[in-house]
Write an enzyme that holds these catalytic residues in place. Structure first.
Site, short mmCIF file in Angstrom:
data_model
loop_
_atom_site.label_atom_id
_atom_site.label_comp_id
_atom_site.label_asym_id
_atom_site.label_seq_id
_atom_site.Cartn_x
_atom_site.Cartn_y
_atom_site.Cartn_z
N VAL A 281 -0.88 6.78 2.80
CA VAL A 281 -0.24 7.71 3.73
C VAL A 281 0.73 6.98 4.67
O VAL A 281 1.88 7.37 4.83
CB VAL A 281 -1.33 8.45 4.54
CG1 VAL A 281 -0.73 9.57 5.32
CG2 VAL A 281 -2.41 8.98 3.62
N GLY B 61 0.82 -1.22 0.00
CA GLY B 61 0.00 0.00 0.00
C GLY B 61 0.85 1.27 0.00
O GLY B 61 1.59 1.52 0.95
N ALA C 194 -0.17 -1.87 5.01
CA ALA C 194 -0.84 -0.58 5.24
C ALA C 194 -1.85 -0.36 4.12
O ALA C 194 -1.64 0.46 3.23
CB ALA C 194 0.19 0.55 5.28
N VAL C 195 -2.92 -1.16 4.18
CA VAL C 195 -3.91 -1.14 3.10
C VAL C 195 -5.19 -0.43 3.54
O VAL C 195 -6.26 -0.65 2.97
CB VAL C 195 -4.25 -2.57 2.61
CG1 VAL C 195 -3.03 -3.21 1.96
CG2 VAL C 195 -4.75 -3.44 3.76
N HIS D 26 8.21 38.62 2.76
CA HIS D 26 9.32 38.21 1.91
C HIS D 26 10.59 38.23 2.73
O HIS D 26 10.82 39.19 3.44
CB HIS D 26 9.46 39.17 0.72
CG HIS D 26 10.66 38.86 -0.12
ND1 HIS D 26 10.70 37.80 -1.00
CD2 HIS D 26 11.87 39.48 -0.21
CE1 HIS D 26 11.89 37.77 -1.60
NE2 HIS D 26 12.61 38.79 -1.13
P1 NAD Z 1 -4.60 4.32 2.56
O1 NAD Z 1 -6.02 4.10 2.24
O2 NAD Z 1 -4.04 5.70 2.61
O3 NAD Z 1 -3.69 3.49 1.51
C1 NAD Z 1 -3.81 2.09 1.33
C2 NAD Z 1 -3.28 1.71 -0.04
O4 NAD Z 1 -3.16 0.31 -0.10
C3 NAD Z 1 -4.20 2.11 -1.19
O5 NAD Z 1 -3.48 2.93 -2.11
C4 NAD Z 1 -4.61 0.78 -1.81
O6 NAD Z 1 -4.76 0.82 -3.21
C5 NAD Z 1 -3.44 -0.14 -1.42
N1 NAD Z 1 -3.75 -1.57 -1.39
C6 NAD Z 1 -4.84 -2.17 -0.84
N2 NAD Z 1 -4.76 -3.53 -0.98
C7 NAD Z 1 -3.59 -3.79 -1.63
C8 NAD Z 1 -2.93 -4.99 -2.07
N3 NAD Z 1 -3.44 -6.21 -1.83
N4 NAD Z 1 -1.75 -4.88 -2.73
C9 NAD Z 1 -1.19 -3.66 -2.94
N5 NAD Z 1 -1.78 -2.50 -2.57
C10 NAD Z 1 -2.96 -2.55 -1.90
O7 NAD Z 1 -4.37 3.56 3.95
P2 NAD Z 1 -3.20 3.63 5.02
O8 NAD Z 1 -1.96 4.20 4.45
O9 NAD Z 1 -3.17 2.27 5.63
O10 NAD Z 1 -3.76 4.66 6.08
C11 NAD Z 1 -4.94 4.35 6.83
C12 NAD Z 1 -5.66 5.59 7.27
O11 NAD Z 1 -4.89 6.32 8.21
C13 NAD Z 1 -5.96 6.49 6.11
O12 NAD Z 1 -7.33 6.81 6.13
C14 NAD Z 1 -5.13 7.71 6.37
O13 NAD Z 1 -5.78 8.88 5.99
C15 NAD Z 1 -4.87 7.68 7.87
N6 NAD Z 1 -3.55 8.26 8.14
C16 NAD Z 1 -3.34 9.57 7.92
C17 NAD Z 1 -2.09 10.12 8.09
C18 NAD Z 1 -1.87 11.58 7.82
O14 NAD Z 1 -2.84 12.32 7.80
N7 NAD Z 1 -0.65 12.01 7.56
C19 NAD Z 1 -1.03 9.32 8.48
C20 NAD Z 1 -1.27 7.97 8.68
C21 NAD Z 1 -2.53 7.45 8.51
#
Ligand code: NAD
Length: 474
Positions: free
Chosen positions: A191, A188, A276-277, A451
């Site tokens: 984020v 994944g 992290a999916v 600036h």
């Molecule tokens: P995410 O939804 O941001 O990303 C998960 C990714 O995994 C997606 O792009 C998806 O296509 C991919 N994926 C899913 N199954 C897969 C597979 N079998 N093989 C390959 N790729 C696959 O989820 P996350 O990164 O786990 O984050 C979880 C939540 O936590 C999110 O809602 C995020 O907004 C939140 N979060 C936010 C922050 C921030 O605001 N900076 C930081 C960490 C987490």
């Protein structure tokens, strides 16, 4: 312990504890129940964000970025350093200290606001009652005029690659490695994958990020995602798009990861795998029988635009309901509900919630992307400005990235602002304020920006929409 309250909040994370504090500020009698236990067994408030998310990840992102800067980037400033080394144990100790200070702070804030902190499990029962089970197993039934559910979310676990907490880990596990894995794979490129992949890459791990979708950062602006992909590639983060991971098997002290891409089935062997999916709403054991509270097909508590569940006196906020799983969205929902309960005005503007990814460079946006506007048939114009033309960014030696302002083609109202580059996690606040006040690109263009500052990129991007930027050819 009292058993009757005006408000009981179930969950003491970023949605729950602000709800409790604001309700107490509104002179209501409040209890906040939280069952979180850290790995050392300590029961603390603050939820995922404080204990296993935003705060510890930013601590490690900061330490590892400083390491890279010291090692690779000081020379250009004429600063000579030799023998730059890192100490993961000390980085982790600092991180733990920061988390501890934050959770201690939250406990103090609850106390000074007059909130009764209850550590254990809360379960909603019919008739505005809550069953509270303390960590020592003692049960008690409490009642309240209003109950706010803020039970958060948990990492999505895939059956084909279950977490074992050692080799196959979730975000919490990847924050706690006590040494740098030689090879780390991340499922994944979202984020979490990008932020934690960056942490361990900066310390020397070979990091492969496997993303099922063909587009990188599909929800971000395309130009911004392109710059980010280029910069991450330079850092050695190997991001493979269109790579759908189907299984992971632990073999000895390694993990064999199987994925399919355009060339067919592939396998890689790594020391650690971060899955992290995405995350899913957490409601297990929170909703007793017969409460009338409904959950949707994705397991999220059903609420209306005011976070009301449809059951008299029962509200739900944060990651356990629809919308972005972001701490700051939860904060605002929690506070808004506490205002509504007190008969005051409370609202959340879901159209201006900022997104930030704390990589290097940082990525931030608020509002619509060009793709969304095209799909909705809304006419728009764009203006952009590169950090390479911003004096302060040049002086900082941080020139990668740009700011893009999207405004309505006819009314000039700002519809979206997208950024990648230095300090954009802070710069996005200006865009949010402008959008919240229904500002136009012309408004941003007429505001005096100091600036030399990075904020000039926002000013010039707004000017550039009408081909009036000063420090670039339009
Ligand atoms: P995410 O939804 O941001 O990303 C998960 C990714 O995994 C997606 O792009 C998806 O296509 C991919 N994926 C899913 N199954 C897969 C597979 N079998 N093989 C390959 N790729 C696959 O989820 P996350 O990164 O786990 O984050 C979880 C939540 O936590 C999110 O809602 C995020 O907004 C939140 N979060 C936010 C922050 C921030 O605001 N900076 C930081 C960490 C987490």
């Amino acid at each position: 312990m009292a058993s009757e309250y005006d408000v009981i909040v179930i969950g003491g994370g970023p949605a729950g504890y602000p709800a409790a504090i604001r309700a107490a500020q509104n002179k209501l009698k409040v209890a906040c129940i939280d069952e979180w236990k850290n790995k050392d067994g300590s029961a603390v408030f603050g939820g995922t964000c404080t204990n296993a998310g935003c705060i510890p990840s930013k601590a490690l992102l900061e330490s590892t970025e400083l390491f890279v800067k010291t090692k690779d980037e000081l020379g250009v400033h004429g600063i000579k350093v030799g023998g730059v080394e890192f100490d993961v144990t000390q980085m982790q100790k600092r991180k733990t200290g920061i988390v501890k200070a934050s959770t201690t702070g939250i406990a103090m804030l609850l106390k000074s606001a007059g909130v009764t902190p209850l550590q254990g499990h809360g379960k909603l029962l019919p008739g505005k009652k809550v069953e509270f089970t303390a960590h020592d197993g003692k049960k008690e039934t409490l009642s309240a005029k209003h109950i706010v559910l803020a039970s958060g979310s948990i990492p999505t676990e895939l059956k084909s690659m279950p977490f074992d907490g050692k080799n196959i880990v979730d975000n919490w596990g990847a924050l706690d490695f006590d040494s740098v894995p030689k090879k780390l794979a991340v499922v994944g490129a979202g984020v979490i994958g990008l932020e934690l992949g960056s942490v361990w890459r900066r310390l020397g791990a070979e990091v492969t990020v496997l993303e099922a979708l063909p587009d990188f950062l599909g929800t971000a602006d395309r130009d911004i995602a392109k710059v980010a992909a280029r910069e991450f590639a330079k850092q050695g983060l190997a991001i493979k798009l269109g790579a759908k991971v189907s299984k992971a098997e632990i073999k000895g002290d390694t993990v064999e990861v199987t994925y399919a891409d355009a060339k067919g089935e592939q396998k890689i062997v790594v020391d650690k795998l971060l899955v992290a999916v995405g995350r899913r709403a957490f409601t297990e054991g929170v909703l007793g029988d017969g409460t009338g509270v409904k959950v949707d097909a994705r397991g999220r508590i059903d609420v209306d635009e005011h976070c009301w569940t449809g059951v008299e006196g029962v509200w739900a906020v944060g990651d356990c309901v629809r919308g972005a799983m972001l701490a700051h969205k939860g904060f605002e929902e929690g506070m808004a509900v506490a205002e509504l309960i007190a008969g005051k005005a409370g609202h959340v503007n879901y159209d201006t919630i900022p997104w930030v990814i704390y990589t290097e460079p940082e990525i931030a946006w608020a509002g619509k992307t060009e793709e969304e506007l095209k799909a909705a048939n809304i006419p728009y114009k764009t203006g952009s400005f590169p950090f390479a033309a911003v004096g302060r960014a040049v002086a900082m030696n941080e020139t990668a990235g740009q700011v893009k302002v999207i405004a309505h083609a006819e009314t000039d109202r700002i519809l979206g602002v997208h950024m990648v580059g230095p300090g954009v996690s802070e710069l996005i606040a200006e865009a949010v304020v402008a959008m919240e006040f229904h500002g136009s690109a012309e408004d941003l263009a007429r505001i005096v920006h100091a600036h030399p500052t990075l904020s000039e990129a926002v000013h010039e991007a707004a000017l550039s929409g009408d081909k009036r930027a000063i420090h670039k050819a339009n």
